[in-house]
Enzyme design. Structure first.
Site, mmCIF file in Angstrom:
data_model
loop_
_atom_site.group_PDB
_atom_site.id
_atom_site.type_symbol
_atom_site.label_atom_id
_atom_site.label_comp_id
_atom_site.label_asym_id
_atom_site.label_seq_id
_atom_site.Cartn_x
_atom_site.Cartn_y
_atom_site.Cartn_z
ATOM 1 N N LYS A 76 0.420 -1.346 0.125
ATOM 2 C CA LYS A 76 -0.259 0.113 -0.122
ATOM 3 C C LYS A 76 0.936 1.616 -0.169
ATOM 4 O O LYS A 76 1.680 1.239 0.935
ATOM 5 C CB LYS A 76 -0.758 -0.267 0.989
ATOM 6 C CG LYS A 76 -1.666 0.997 1.579
ATOM 7 C CD LYS A 76 -2.423 0.834 2.982
ATOM 8 C CE LYS A 76 -3.921 1.888 2.679
ATOM 9 N NZ LYS A 76 -5.078 1.757 3.886
ATOM 10 N N SER A 151 -9.830 1.472 3.278
ATOM 11 C CA SER A 151 -9.338 2.473 2.674
ATOM 12 C C SER A 151 -8.128 1.085 1.150
ATOM 13 O O SER A 151 -7.103 1.933 0.742
ATOM 14 C CB SER A 151 -8.519 3.435 2.604
ATOM 15 O OG SER A 151 -7.536 2.636 3.695
ATOM 16 N N SER A 175 -9.796 -1.052 7.361
ATOM 17 C CA SER A 175 -9.148 -1.313 5.717
ATOM 18 C C SER A 175 -8.919 -2.011 4.459
ATOM 19 O O SER A 175 -7.928 -2.302 4.296
ATOM 20 C CB SER A 175 -8.423 0.492 6.068
ATOM 21 O OG SER A 175 -9.424 1.930 6.050
#
Lengths: 485, 95
Positions: A76, A151, A175
């Site tokens: 990420k 997310s 997330s």
């Protein structure tokens, strides 16, 4: 050899160790997949040349005793990576090149892996659908109109589409677990303090935790073992002996007590989610676990509490983006104050601004007691609900999300309906506990749905074991057609 | 309680975010719906509850007060938006 990229991380590691595939060929296979998956928009940055160099270095001098020998990994874009751009999905960091490496990524590299690229995410991890990213929507490989969750949406999409053998995300209110549920993959939010927060772009520091996202439970154990550990640079890092989660993985769960909280049956929940929960209970019961009804009475207050605590912490954390020391600076602004205001207005997206304003307001003079202090008191009650229940049970089973993946644009006009997505995941962050989302089935449209296992603090091994036993008996297979290539 | 446009402009000023008038309208609507949701907490009586200050069952560690890194000015300045050899540069603040 058959397509190696659709195998689990554990299988790939075995293939590298037995020299059925070289790190270079493995890396090339992922690069090929990534290049043909541009439609998914899962990557913000790729580091192919660097990855191929590292693969070559590994092949020339392999060390097969490592946990992740010669394994390329995309992560990420919230993890700072030395000399590789780190954007956090924001325009305000569109030119930020860290001169240091986050502790968790450093841990992964020290175990033999290397960086393949940086994955798209909601701006500063604020979102549940990856639609707040400055770098565009990410598409869920499950369907071309579907969000991948958020997310960590680039992470879930890339994993499910075979663009990385495993990945890591961060979880402040769901997330990791919600995107895992939306893509038929496994996601674990560890106990607060198990993985270092050092070098991760901060959102809400008392809630943020990094964790693995993988195709199987075994892979999840391998990744958690690789990334976790005490770090002096994080003042909330827990100093304890390192666990061997993958070696200690067991599928015998006979006699374990599984709590079923009645408050997780919410209004308007699709029938399939409820049926899946029932299926999950039956599987665990058939494996010899004991189901126990429990009550977590303050569950409905978790989201309102979260939307005070998280924006409050975010407004403080994001005060650092002022255009002075790094990141974007507006060309407008005739004095210092105006430069700050223009920089932040142009650099942040709408959702981030909304949350900064909420946070600023709840912390402002005259409102602090009514909002922030109130929320910290309710947070205490939510934590106490879990503490009380865990005196009589080993783990808790709930659905991961109230629905399967929704369509792009479906919830963007109504922030509260977007926030409700995290109704089952947020309580765990407020209480600092570990929780795992594991794929369990599909809804009537064929979209994946997950179940969540919540454990006691530092009891990751137990929820991994339950997940391992569940996975063997659930019969879920993630069937994704590669429509994008 | 409801947030009016003036309040929102004030909070935006505190947060150092310029908000143009066109945006204030939609922000007012969104923030009010969020606050309506948040204010469910008022149903709960929390008079006797201690606020949570840490979710860890440990107190913060202290360390020896000694230098652990340094001499990295170049690295620190590397990402500054306006270049100067030794300093961060901002618009003029003193006349």
């Amino acid at each position: 050899m058959a397509d190696i990229t659709n195998q689990s991380l554990n299988e790939i590691i075995e293939n590298v160790k037995t020299k059925k595939v070289s790190s270079t060929d493995l890396t090339k296979a992922y690069i090929k997949n990534i290049e043909s998956a541009k439609k998914l928009n899962a990557f913000v940055t790729t580091t192919f040349d660097q990855a191929l160099d590292k693969a070559k270095q590994f092949d020339n001098k392999p060390n097969f005793d490592q946990l992740l020998p010669g394994i390329p990994l995309a992560v990420k874009d919230l993890f700072c990576t030395e000399n590789t751009k780190t954007t956090a999905g924001s325009n305000i960091l569109n030119n930020f090149i860290p001169s240091y490496e986050s502790t968790v990524t450093k841990n992964l590299w020290n175990n033999g892996s290397f960086l393949l690229g940086k994955l798209n995410c909601d701006e500063f991890a604020m979102g549940s659908s990856n639609e707040t990213s400055h770098y565009g929507n990410v598409i869920n490989p499950v369907g071309d109109q579907l969000v991948p969750g958020g997310s960590s949406g680039g992470s879930s999409s890339a994993l499910a589409a075979d663009l990385t053998p495993a990945t890591i995300g961060t979880d402040t209110g769901g997330s990791i677990r919600q995107p895992a549920s939306f893509t038929g993959t496994v996601g674990l939010k560890p106990t607060y303090g198990l993985c270092s927060r050092w070098g991760i772009v901060a959102f809400a520091s008392s809630l943020d935790q990094a964790g693995p996202m993988t195709k199987t439970i075994k892979d999840c154990a391998i990744m958690l073992e690789s990334m976790s550990g005490f770090d002096d640079k994080d003042s909330t890092s827990i100093n304890k002996k390192k666990e061997q989660y993958s070696k200690n993985l067991k599928d015998n769960i006979k006699g374990l007590k599984i709590g079923i909280p009645k408050e997780y049956r919410v209004d308007n929940m699709p029938k399939e989610v409820d049926e899946l929960w029932e299926k999950g209970k039956k599987i665990l019961k058939d494996l010899g676990a004991q189901l126990i009804d429990i009550s977590l009475p303050h569950t409905k207050y978790a989201l309102p509490t979260y939307y005070i605590v998280a924006p409050a912490e975010a407004s403080s954390n994001l005060a650092r983006y002022d255009g002075v020391r790094y990141g974007y600076r507006s060309k407008q602004g005739k004095d210092l104050i105006e430069m700050y205001e223009k920089t932040r207005s142009e650099g942040f997206g709408d959702e981030v601004k909304r949350r900064i304003l909420i946070g600023t307001y709840v912390l402002s003079s005259g409102y602090y007691d009514a909002y922030y202090l109130k929320a910290q008191k309710v947070r205490q009650l939510i934590k106490k609900d879990f503490d009380d229940s865990f005196t009589k049970i080993d783990a808790i089973l709930t659905p991961s999300t109230p629905s399967s993946a929704f369509k792009i644009g479906e919830k963007t006009n109504d922030p509260v309906s977007m926030y409700l997505n995290d109704i089952f995941t947020v309580p765990v962050n407020l209480a600092g506990l570990p929780a795992l989302s594991m794929p369990a089935g599909v809804d009537k449209q064929g979209y994946p749905l997950g179940l969540q296992l919540i454990g006691k603090a530092l009891d990751e091994q137990k929820i991994l074991n339950i997940g391992y036993a569940f996975e063997k008996n659930c019969g879920f297979k993630n069937e994704i057609k590669k429509w994008w290539s | 309680m409801s947030l009016d446009k003036e309040k929102i402009k004030h909070v935006a000023k505190l947060a150092r975010i310029s908000v143009d008038d066109a945006k204030v309208e939609s922000l007012t609507k969104d923030l009010n719906s969020i606050f309506k949701f948040i204010e469910q907490l008022n149903e709960l009586n929390t008079d006797k509850v201690e606020p949570l200050t840490s979710i860890l069952n440990q107190s913060l560690r202290s360390r020896k007060d000694e230098i652990s890194d340094g001499k990295i000015r170049e690295k620190v300045l590397k990402n500054s938006p306006k270049e100067n050899e030794e300093f961060f540069v901002v618009p003029k603040v003193v006349e």
